[in-house]
Enzyme design. Structure first.
Site, PDB file in Angstrom:
ATOM      1  N   LYS A 279       0.850  -1.194   0.000  1.00 41.65           N
ATOM      2  CA  LYS A 279       0.000   0.000   0.000  1.00 41.65           C
ATOM      3  C   LYS A 279       0.884   1.240   0.000  1.00 41.65           C
ATOM      4  O   LYS A 279       1.930   1.241   0.649  1.00 41.65           O
ATOM      5  CB  LYS A 279      -0.847   0.040   1.277  1.00 41.65           C
ATOM      6  N   ASP A 290      -7.560  -2.993  10.772  1.00 39.82           N
ATOM      7  CA  ASP A 290      -7.967  -4.065   9.870  1.00 39.82           C
ATOM      8  C   ASP A 290      -8.340  -5.354  10.621  1.00 39.82           C
ATOM      9  O   ASP A 290      -8.674  -6.356  10.003  1.00 39.82           O
ATOM     10  CB  ASP A 290      -6.848  -4.317   8.852  1.00 39.82           C
ATOM     11  N   ARG A 353      -9.905 -11.658   2.443  1.00 45.09           N
ATOM     12  CA  ARG A 353     -10.766 -12.720   1.903  1.00 45.09           C
ATOM     13  C   ARG A 353     -10.078 -14.075   1.968  1.00 45.09           C
ATOM     14  O   ARG A 353     -10.737 -15.105   2.037  1.00 45.09           O
ATOM     15  CB  ARG A 353     -11.191 -12.350   0.476  1.00 45.09           C
TER      16      ARG A 353
HETATM   17  N1  BES Z   1      -8.032  -3.749   4.556  1.00 46.84           N
HETATM   18  C1  BES Z   1      -8.227  -3.422   3.194  1.00 46.84           C
HETATM   19  C2  BES Z   1      -9.574  -2.745   2.935  1.00 46.84           C
HETATM   20  C3  BES Z   1      -9.682  -1.298   3.302  1.00 46.84           C
HETATM   21  C4  BES Z   1      -9.083  -0.337   2.508  1.00 46.84           C
HETATM   22  C5  BES Z   1     -10.439  -0.913   4.353  1.00 46.84           C
HETATM   23  C6  BES Z   1      -9.217   0.999   2.835  1.00 46.84           C
HETATM   24  C7  BES Z   1     -10.578   0.412   4.679  1.00 46.84           C
HETATM   25  C8  BES Z   1      -9.971   1.377   3.924  1.00 46.84           C
HETATM   26  C9  BES Z   1      -8.164  -4.676   2.329  1.00 46.84           C
HETATM   27  O1  BES Z   1      -7.344  -5.674   2.779  1.00 46.84           O
HETATM   28  C10 BES Z   1      -7.660  -4.250   0.994  1.00 46.84           C
HETATM   29  O2  BES Z   1      -6.540  -3.827   0.939  1.00 46.84           O
HETATM   30  N2  BES Z   1      -8.485  -4.376  -0.032  1.00 46.84           N
HETATM   31  C11 BES Z   1      -8.123  -3.982  -1.335  1.00 46.84           C
HETATM   32  C12 BES Z   1      -8.681  -4.999  -2.293  1.00 46.84           C
HETATM   33  C13 BES Z   1      -8.216  -4.840  -3.705  1.00 46.84           C
HETATM   34  C14 BES Z   1      -6.742  -5.117  -3.813  1.00 46.84           C
HETATM   35  C15 BES Z   1      -9.016  -5.786  -4.584  1.00 46.84           C
HETATM   36  C16 BES Z   1      -8.734  -2.602  -1.600  1.00 46.84           C
HETATM   37  O3  BES Z   1      -9.830  -2.331  -1.137  1.00 46.84           O
HETATM   38  O4  BES Z   1      -8.060  -1.785  -2.212  1.00 46.84           O
HETATM   39 ZN    ZN Z   2      -7.011  -5.763   4.817  1.00 50.40          ZN
HETATM   40 MG    MG Z   3      -5.356  -5.437   2.048  1.00 50.30          MG
END
Ligand code: BES
Ligand code: ZN
Ligand code: MG
Length: 499
Positions: A279, A290, A353
């Site tokens: 990220k 998280d 997931r």
């Molecule tokens: N923990 C994050 C989701 C999240 C992102 C929650 C921002 C709150 C704020 C999750 O693990 C994640 O990174 N999801 C990705 C999925 C994508 C790579 C398909 C996302 O949401 O960008």
């Molecule tokens: Zn996550």
């Molecule tokens: Mg993630």
């Protein structure tokens, strides 16, 4: 801050500050359902009181002849009043009397009672006081001063004493569990890693839930290997800490063959860096939250058990961080999950997931009638529903509706998103059974749910809550801290589990 219920007017009269609520009348006047006749008279005598119209969100103050300060909280129109109005007004009241000014404060519960149920009103006041009084201040060098020592919820009708005893305890159990959830979510990730997280839950079960019929099983890396939970393990591959699967079971005192069994499953990512699909710095900030899904289902489990839920409840918490190191899982990896399906991991940031997949399959083996999982799963949820609304998706519309009804009863926002065949198709890989991401920037919350659906077996009724938006920073809710964990959805799930 100590809160106690009192039926004695003496206590009410001797407080340094008294809080009463007032409702707005259609003709521009105010309606005062106050327990204390003298106060009413003095309010009418105060010159400026005629300017106070009791609009929601306004307050009015005067000093009565007994030398206590009186704070009048405007509630808006009584006909539009709901439980949520009482919660919010209580939060406003607490804010109005905070600031080291008073040693003792009394709240006249009857004056807030717009729903014609005094015990329920008092219960809502208690719940809101405990939620609003929450602070995460353990890391300051000097302890923050308590706003005041003693707050009394004054109940003028002794006839409801029995009911009050019940709701005093049940509302405290619930609000304390909301705060317990908040404490876990707010804890720093260098402190609350998976191993510590499991210990804290275990300790709480052994103290707060002692003698309540809860069993704890904690699984580590070797156990997960034995269970073929390779998707979960793939997320843990770069971690300095062992993964933990916390498995709690609650059996109520009375069990018949008709006793329903609920399984709660929670995403417990103590920190999400994204892994190799790293990220950017700005998006990584805040990723300690998280593990909010697991803290939410544990909070709900805790409250349900304390309030003697009639159902059998299993609670499964999947804990790890998503770190970066040479041993981390690379994008393009193909991993076989506990249920035998293979997943092409195209993005290591879609890790929640993967953990949930194995945990859901494990949950199915406990043979529940219903499964509810909660997770801060997708950033897309914030795009779809903002930060105020929780997404719900599932495989049974009737069950989803039941979960939504519980949320509605608690005035928490929950909106259903669909899972359509095209999105199920979108999660299929060309070289494995599934892939862990769908088409970029398209229905991210629903494609994540379409992925999870593959791990629900035996047609078990399943609802998935994406709490990415509502888990923290609920600055529009006066009983939630403007920054930090909200504890939302604990009340909704408690409602489902306790009625
Ligand atoms: N923990 C994050 C989701 C999240 C992102 C929650 C921002 C709150 C704020 C999750 O693990 C994640 O990174 N999801 C990705 C999925 C994508 C790579 C398909 C996302 O949401 O960008
Ligand atoms: Zn996550
Ligand atoms: Mg993630």
């Amino acid at each position: 801050m100590k809160i106690h219920f009192d039926f004695d007017t003496k206590h009410f009269e001797s407080s340094e500050a008294v809080v009463v609520a007032a409702y707005a009348k259609k003709d521009g006047g105010v309606q005062l359902s106050w327990s204390d006749a003298q106060l009413k008279k003095e309010f009418a005598m105060a010159k400026s009181s005629k300017n106070f119209k009791a609009a929601a969100g306004t307050t009015y103050g005067f000093t009565c002849s007994r030398m206590s300060d009186v704070i009048v909280i405007g509630m808006g129109e009584k006909t539009k009043a709901k439980a949520e109005g009482i919660r919010r007004a209580t939060a406003a009241a607490l804010q109005a009397v905070s600031g080291n000014k008073y040693n003792s404060v009394a709240i006249d519960a009857a004056s807030f009672n717009a729903i014609n149920k005094l015990a329920e009103t008092a219960s809502l006041i208690n719940e809101a006081l405990i939620m609003t009084g929450y602070k995460f201040d353990k890391y300051f060098k000097e302890a923050q001063k308590e706003s005041f020592k003693d707050i009394c919820i004054y109940v003028s009708d002794k006839k409801v004493k029995k009911q009050i005893e019940k709701v005093e305890e049940s509302s405290r159990n619930l609000a304390d569990s909301v705060n317990f959830c908040r404490d876990l979510v707010n804890e720093a990730p260098n402190v609350l890693h998976s191993e510590e997280y499991a210990k804290r839950v275990e300790k709480d079960v052994k103290t707060a839930l002692k003698g309540k019929g809860v069993k704890v099983k904690i699984m580590g890396k070797a156990d997960l290997k034995k269970e073929n939970m390779n998707l979960f393990l793939s997320v843990n591959a770069a971690s300095a800490y062992e993964p933990r699967l916390v498995h709690l079971t609650y059996t109520p005192k009375k069990v018949t063959k008709n006793t329903k069994h609920y399984a709660l499953v929670g995403k417990g990512l103590t920190f999400d860096t994204g892994g190799y699909s790293l990220k950017p710095g700005g998006s990584m900030m805040g990723m300690k939250f998280d593990m909010g899904g697991s803290a939410t289902v544990y909070g709900a489990f805790r409250a349900a058990v304390l309030n003697n839920s009639p159902y059998k409840i299993t609670c499964i918490l999947g804990m790890t961080d998503n770190a970066v190191s040479a041993t981390g899982t690379t994008p393009d990896s193909i991993v076989k999950g506990r249920n035998g399906l293979t997943v092409e991991i195209l993005n290591t940031d879609a890790e929640g997931r993967l953990v949930l997949a194995d945990c859901l399959d494990y949950a199915c083996d406990q043979k529940p009638d219903y499964i509810i999982d909660a997770a801060t799963l997708t950033g897309a949820c914030l795009v779809a529903l903002g930060s105020q609304v929780c997404a719900v998706l599932g495989n049974d519309d009737k069950f989803v509706k039941q979960v939504q009804d519980s949320a509605k009863a608690q005035d928490e926002y929950m909106w259903q998103l669909p899972i359509i065949p095209e999105w199920r198709e979108d999660m299929k890989s060309k070289i494995a059974d599934l892939k862990n991401i769908g088409t970029p920037a398209r229905a991210g919350t629903a494609t994540a749910a379409a992925f999870l659906e593959n791990f629900i077996k035996d047609d078990i009724k399943w609802a998935h809550l994406d709490i990415a938006g509502v888990c923290d920073s609920q600055s529009h809710l006066p009983y939630c801290p403007p920054k930090g964990a909200s504890g939302l959805m604990v009340r909704s799930l408690h409602k489902l589990l306790n009625g």
